[in-house]
Design a protein around this motif. Structure first.
Motif, short mmCIF file in Angstrom:
data_model
loop_
_atom_site.label_atom_id
_atom_site.label_comp_id
_atom_site.label_asym_id
_atom_site.label_seq_id
_atom_site.Cartn_x
_atom_site.Cartn_y
_atom_site.Cartn_z
N VAL B 97 0.84 -1.20 0.00
CA VAL B 97 0.00 0.00 0.00
C VAL B 97 0.88 1.25 0.00
O VAL B 97 0.62 2.21 -0.74
N GLY B 98 1.93 1.24 0.77
CA GLY B 98 2.84 2.39 0.82
C GLY B 98 3.55 2.63 -0.50
O GLY B 98 3.73 3.79 -0.93
N ASP B 99 3.92 1.55 -1.16
CA ASP B 99 4.61 1.70 -2.45
C ASP B 99 3.65 2.21 -3.53
O ASP B 99 4.02 3.05 -4.36
N VAL B 100 2.41 1.70 -3.53
CA VAL B 100 1.43 2.18 -4.51
C VAL B 100 1.10 3.65 -4.24
O VAL B 100 0.98 4.45 -5.17
N ASP B 101 0.97 4.00 -2.97
CA ASP B 101 0.71 5.39 -2.61
C ASP B 101 1.84 6.29 -3.12
O ASP B 101 1.59 7.37 -3.67
#
Lengths: 82, 246
Positions: B97-101
């Motif tokens: 989720v952090g990488d996609v964000d």
């Protein structure tokens, strides 16, 4: 299909990769899409040494029949030595 | 219309502020363009995934493909990186989720962006596209044959994937799902279960299941490629993005 199922085996021995021989510490075994073999699914084995980085890997992708034949040959050969 | 494009390897800020590798493909015009975060399949950040990013750019979208295995295997060949990631249990959900964000924020920071961003993911990335859409504020999401959005992973699976269907109430955007009728992960029954959950939650979604297709029918370099399903699937994707990213 991507089965996601992965068996991990701790082992000792050596493997030869692109940079030559290196000590092995683990193998992962899984049934999934191959990178290279011309079939939808293969039995894949990665012989690894994670401590030496991701390139320290010997990979095989076998059709299921070949994988079974290989497993039987290994067990038969090891059995003869015991 | 086909746009001239630029594609390059860049560094973006991922989960926890980590610098991770990404592939950015974007039209050369002034825009404004919608954005697409492309979430790669379990076999990794490979040429097939980069090709998809370029296809989105040629269609008029800014596409960012984060290398989810940047930490495990920086600079490694894609297949070696995928093997290393698999051996370590795959990508943790929180990190995904952090990488996609981070990828979405990078797209929005570009002067040619219109501020709208979708995710699209293939295989394990299909599940992760759904996860991102339930965790972040997005404008659209596409799940291409993602397993274990519903369904219990088998014992000893070795990867961290857990079911996500309980998150459906948090889905922030319309969802397009593209599946193969012969696939077992996800099976048609699992797809039907997800569809029911979306319907009951009152979410906007559009599902298509292709007869004669199994998993990975978009992958042109693999025997699983199915021309009819992939061709129609691309048309569905672009119609969906035209509706929600304009």
């Amino acid at each position: 299909m991507c089965t996601y199922e992965t068996q991990r085996v701790e082992l000792s021995g050596s493997g030869k990769g692109p940079s030559g021989w290196f000590p092995l510490s683990a193998a992962t075994v899984y049934f999934d899409h191959p990178v290279h073999a011309p079939t939808e699914h293969t039995l894949n084995i990665d012989f690894l040494n994670p401590g030496l980085g991701p390139g320290s890997r010997v990979a095989v992708e076998l059709d299921p029949g070949s994988a079974c034949a290989l497993a039987e040959a290994i067990l038969a050969m090891v059995g003869k030595q015991e | 219309m086909s746009y001239d494009l630029k594609a390059e390897t860049i560094s973006i800020s991922g989960h926890g502020g980590d610098r991770i590798e990404a592939y950015l493909a974007q039209p050369l015009g002034a825009g404004p363009y919608g954005g697409v975060v492309v979430i790669h399949h379990l076999p990794g950040y490979d040429e097939g995934m980069k090709e998809k990013a370029r296809r989105f750019a040629a269609a008029g979208y800014i596409a960012c493909l984060p290398n989810l295995y940047s930490r495990e295997a920086p600079g490694a060949d894609p297949d070696d990186a995928a093997a290393a990631a698999r051996a370590q249990g795959g990508v943790p959900d929180e990190r995904l989720v952090g990488d996609v964000d981070g990828a979405a924020k990078h797209i929005k920071s570009l002067s040619t962006a219109n501020g709208k961003v979708a995710t699209i993911g293939y295989c394990s990335g299909g599940r992760q596209s759904f996860l991102a859409a339930c965790s972040l504020k997005l404008d659209a999401a596409v799940d291409c044959y993602g397993a274990f959005v519903v369904g219990t992973p088998p014992e000893g699976m070795g990867l961290r994937a857990t079911p996500l269907v309980h998150m459906v109430k948090d889905l922030s955007c319309p969802l397009l799902g593209l599946f193969g009728a012969d696939d077992q992960h996800p099976s048609p029954a699992e797809v039907a279960e997800l569809e029911m959950a979306l319907s009951e939650a009152g979410k906007t979604y559009e599902f298509h299941t292709y007869p004669g297709a199994s998993h990975a029918f978009f992958e042109v370099s693999r025997p699983s490629y199915r021309h009819d399903a992939a061709t129609d699937g691309w048309e569905k994707i672009f119609a969906f993005f035209s509706q929600y990213l304009s």
